[in-house]
Design an enzyme around this catalytic site. Structure first.
Site, PDB file in Angstrom:
ATOM      1  N   VAL B  16       0.840  -1.201   0.000  1.00 25.04           N
ATOM      2  CA  VAL B  16       0.000   0.000   0.000  1.00 25.04           C
ATOM      3  C   VAL B  16       0.878   1.255   0.000  1.00 25.04           C
ATOM      4  O   VAL B  16       0.654   2.188  -0.788  1.00 25.04           O
ATOM      5  CB  VAL B  16      -0.944   0.012   1.217  1.00 25.04           C
ATOM      6  CG1 VAL B  16      -1.797   1.277   1.211  1.00 25.04           C
ATOM      7  CG2 VAL B  16      -1.836  -1.226   1.219  1.00 25.04           C
ATOM      8  N   ALA B  45       9.423   6.045   6.901  1.00 25.32           N
ATOM      9  CA  ALA B  45      10.041   5.227   7.945  1.00 25.32           C
ATOM     10  C   ALA B  45       9.886   3.753   7.598  1.00 25.32           C
ATOM     11  O   ALA B  45       8.774   3.269   7.373  1.00 25.32           O
ATOM     12  CB  ALA B  45       9.389   5.518   9.296  1.00 25.32           C
ATOM     13  N   GLU B 130     -10.362   5.879   6.366  1.00 27.59           N
ATOM     14  CA  GLU B 130     -11.265   5.274   5.366  1.00 27.59           C
ATOM     15  C   GLU B 130     -10.763   3.910   4.898  1.00 27.59           C
ATOM     16  O   GLU B 130     -11.551   3.001   4.621  1.00 27.59           O
ATOM     17  CB  GLU B 130     -11.383   6.235   4.181  1.00 27.59           C
ATOM     18  CG  GLU B 130     -12.322   5.801   3.074  1.00 27.59           C
ATOM     19  CD  GLU B 130     -13.783   5.762   3.504  1.00 27.59           C
ATOM     20  OE1 GLU B 130     -14.285   4.647   3.726  1.00 27.59           O
ATOM     21  OE2 GLU B 130     -14.403   6.832   3.618  1.00 27.59           O
ATOM     22  N   GLY B 135     -11.533  -1.443   2.259  1.00 30.39           N
ATOM     23  CA  GLY B 135     -10.528  -0.949   1.321  1.00 30.39           C
ATOM     24  C   GLY B 135     -10.914   0.272   0.527  1.00 30.39           C
ATOM     25  O   GLY B 135     -11.034   1.372   1.067  1.00 30.39           O
ATOM     26  N   GLY B 188      -2.909 -16.353  -3.229  1.00 33.13           N
ATOM     27  CA  GLY B 188      -2.605 -15.085  -2.567  1.00 33.13           C
ATOM     28  C   GLY B 188      -3.818 -14.392  -1.961  1.00 33.13           C
ATOM     29  O   GLY B 188      -3.729 -13.266  -1.490  1.00 33.13           O
ATOM     30  N   GLU B 191      -3.623 -15.488   3.690  1.00 33.18           N
ATOM     31  CA  GLU B 191      -2.250 -15.462   4.203  1.00 33.18           C
ATOM     32  C   GLU B 191      -1.797 -16.877   4.585  1.00 33.18           C
ATOM     33  O   GLU B 191      -2.614 -17.780   4.769  1.00 33.18           O
ATOM     34  CB  GLU B 191      -2.174 -14.585   5.452  1.00 33.18           C
ATOM     35  CG  GLU B 191      -2.901 -13.275   5.303  1.00 33.18           C
ATOM     36  CD  GLU B 191      -1.967 -12.093   5.498  1.00 33.18           C
ATOM     37  OE1 GLU B 191      -0.768 -12.301   5.760  1.00 33.18           O
ATOM     38  OE2 GLU B 191      -2.442 -10.959   5.355  1.00 33.18           O
ATOM     39  N   LYS B 206     -13.376  -4.390  12.118  1.00 31.88           N
ATOM     40  CA  LYS B 206     -14.091  -3.519  11.179  1.00 31.88           C
ATOM     41  C   LYS B 206     -15.524  -3.269  11.656  1.00 31.88           C
ATOM     42  O   LYS B 206     -16.055  -2.163  11.509  1.00 31.88           O
ATOM     43  CB  LYS B 206     -14.074  -4.144   9.790  1.00 31.88           C
ATOM     44  CG  LYS B 206     -12.664  -4.154   9.171  1.00 31.88           C
ATOM     45  CD  LYS B 206     -12.587  -5.050   7.948  1.00 31.88           C
ATOM     46  CE  LYS B 206     -11.209  -4.997   7.304  1.00 31.88           C
ATOM     47  NZ  LYS B 206     -11.047  -6.010   6.230  1.00 31.88           N
ATOM     48  N   GLY B 308      -5.874  -4.961  -1.276  1.00 32.86           N
ATOM     49  CA  GLY B 308      -4.971  -4.789  -2.408  1.00 32.86           C
ATOM     50  C   GLY B 308      -4.265  -3.447  -2.317  1.00 32.86           C
ATOM     51  O   GLY B 308      -4.788  -2.494  -1.731  1.00 32.86           O
TER      52      GLY B 308
END
Lengths: 435, 435
Positions: B16, B45, B130, B135, B188, B191, B206, B308
């Site tokens: 991301v 960072a 958001e 997503g 994919g 996980e 969520k 994604g």
């Protein structure tokens, strides 16, 4: 502004205004908690203040004919009168006097939005109009804010409930448009004079608003190519079904790139063949839905009720709470963003796919002649489908689906088809999207 | 703040972060036009600054391990590290130093959201997230702003792409969960350690965020009843199909009114039978969708990609543009709204409908015995459906669909069923919604 409350003026008190007023009265504490101060209705401008409006829950003393005076003593003015004047004059006057403005008036925004935006910027007030497109569906704020870091590539929406009701009913009942339209009028889904809906004018104003926000470019209603649903026949719907499609009236706003990477916009409203597997195909009755494609987010869809007193009031009240919060905190929402200033592509240069139906004499060689007409004008055929020969007139119907071609090339092809000896008539030309 | 630019710090540069950075670099002019000033990345960072990250398009000199220092010299800090610490400490430190904060960290928000909100309020900065739920789908801003004048009655969402992929695949392939999960891992979509997804923990965080915004009440992840999908069998999916349903892992947040009109909240995550005609039933693969019912707007649905790099970056960048606009104009977005402070109803008191499958001895009178067990505990039966007698064990499977009943009453009924002589096993208990 009064220290103790945010003063709200209502212009118009029809179905939506009544729903807004009732909510303000019955949920006063809740709204005060959300805004940070109470909302106080200081007046409601109507034509006939003496008419009883018990559903609104308002003190009859609040009703007035003096809209001009009312807008000068409010912090937020909600305009629900519709039409160009006196709505425009009143909103400009309200903003001059420092009021933020909430409106559902797509006709005014589609015709003269920039003037309102400029006034809002000059006077440092908010101009909100979530209710003007797709009623209850939160759509404009997501476009303006949530997608502000992304690039919108395309917006395709069912934004007129009346025409969706009619086309959906035609698809399910096999009835013709006049029959279904009369039924829609009887059920209250279409107005006595349905012109604005069925000719696409309502969707056109909404397309202008959507395109302006999505592409950071001023787009007015006259910039939008517009074709209504009056020419859609029961036979079109049947032919669409055979192709695995439904017919929807879509407002389409798309970014177009030419060979040199120069960008322009295509903004249009027309009946469109959409594959049944596309999310927009499952939008039934008078519901609205807007499908958005962006560079990063990919495909998004927003679905809900596009009209009606309470749904529209939901959007108006959301805008009101934001405008009032800003009055309390001294903030402002985003203003007009038109920096991209993209040119609008003339319809003749817009590329889409088409489905063309042609009545032909049922004799050898006709398919070859028809195919040649397309080839001559550089329109590539994706599929040809011949219907059964009809008893009586000896004609057969052919449906041709094309690859993407410009409107101009397609128009030349259709002109050529009409000159062919074995073509009796070009009965239908519909654009296809979402394939 | 620098007069000439809005300084942006990135914490974390995975998928991301890389997408966010690339957009900031490649679309700098466009973003500057939208914000009103250029956005300047002042540092990123990461654990290993020496690792090459060509996809980000960033100057390698910007990478640093000194997150503590970085957050003190930014106007907006974007946190994409995930996890509780050091993310929490860094965000609190950023806000203390006057930076607005954008995060996608649902675990942190679900665990300690109020502390972040309080810090944002104290320091007069924005806290946006958001990207933390669903997503790319603009969802939190519509809830917080567009629906601010309405009353949300219910939110039902598919907010975890991994589990939706698994359940959707099970529905289409008739394979069992372990097989499909392994496939999801290979593709994919899941996980290597899928615990957070399949046990519902991700959806639970969520749900807490959605409930907090929708109902103006502080809801933390531990307040959410949570059941994952590990017990869902291929037989459950088949039985659901026979009932015209699909199984979806839903996050459900609902306003509940008792007999005296007192309001409370039910917030839960569990596998749920949903009729195939419900809009949520058509959400396939790893897509997310959230269905919202409100008092005025009626039914709304938001659909899109829930995860994604690019989709999540779209949401992060939208937040960034808002936070940066506010830095330029000296405004602030809405802060926490928790005035309603509704109590959370314990799961035992929540009423839902159920589908219960029971293996019974195939002999006369068994249906009467089973029906009596429900009646004894006040659980009303909507339908009973007997399957075919299985060869081998001599047992038959019965599916019972109930009317609404409390979890407690249902649990007592299931205990009673297990004691019946002609009941071999209670093989499945699933809640039903959207009927």
């Amino acid at each position: 502004m009064s220290e103790s409350s945010v003063r709200v003026a209502l212009l118009g008190c029809g179905t939506v205004g009544t729903s807004v007023a009732r909510r303000l009265v019955e949920h006063a504490d809740e709204l005060a908690a959300r805004v940070g101060r109470p909302l106080e209705i200081v007046g409601v401008a109507v034509r006939d203040p003496a008419r009883p409006r018990p559903d609104s829950g308002l003190d009859p003393a609040l009703f007035t004919t003096d809209a001009e005076g009312l807008v000068t003593r409010a912090d937020v003015v909600i305009e629900l009168m519709g039409g160009i004047e006196p709505a425009r004059g009143l909103l400009l006057r309200a903003m001059e006097h420092g009021a933020s403005v909430v409106t559902a008036n797509k006709a005014l925004l589609g015709e003269d939005g920039p003037r309102l935006y400029e006034s809002a910027a000059r006077h440092g007030v908010d101009l909100y109009y979530e209710a003007s497109v797709a009623g209850a569906i939160p759509l404009l704020r997501p476009l303006q804010m949530s997608l502000a870091g992304d690039s919108v590539e395309r917006v395709m929406g069912i934004v007129n409930g009346t025409t969706n009701f009619v086309l959906d009913k035609m698809d399910r009942s096999n009835e013709d448009l006049d029959t279904v339209l009369a039924e829609a009028q009887a059920l209250g889904y279409a107005e006595a004079d349905p012109t604005a809906d069925v000719e696409g004018y309502d969707a056109r104003a909404k397309a202008a608003i959507l395109a302006s926000l999505a592409f950071h470019t001023r787009v007015a209603a006259p910039d939008v190519s517009c074709e209504g649903i009056m020419s859609v026949t029961a036979e079109d719907i049947r032919a669409a079904r055979k192709m695995g499609c439904v017919v929807k009236l879509l407002a389409i706003c798309a970014r177009v790139r030419d060979d040199r990477g120069e960008e322009s916009l295509s903004v249009r409203v027309h009946p469109t063949l959409v594959p049944r597997s596309h999310p927009l195909a499952s939008v039934h009755e008078a519901f609205n839905a807007v499908f958005i494609e962006t560079a990063l987010a990919g495909e998004l869809m927003f679905y809900g009720q596009g009209a009606g007193g309470d749904p529209t009031a939901s959007a108006v009240l959301g805008d009101l709470v934001q405008a009032a919060r800003h009055k309390v905190t001294g903030s402002r929402g985003p203003g007009e963003s038109a920096y991209a200033d993209l040119p609008i592509l003339p319809l003749a240069q817009v590329e889409t796919r088409y489905a063309i139906r042609v009545d032909v004499l049922d004799r050898t060689g006709v398919l070859a002649h028809v195919a040649s007409a397309f080839a001559e004008h550089g329109v590539s055929i994706e599929s040809m489908r011949q219907g059964v020969r009809r008893s009586g007139d000896g004609l057969a119907s052919i449906t041709i689906a094309t690859h993407a071609a410009t409107d101009a090339a397609l128009a030349r092809t259709v002109d050529r088809l009409r000159l062919l000896d074995d073509v009796s008539a070009v009965t239908s030309v519909l654009r296809m999207e979402g394939i």
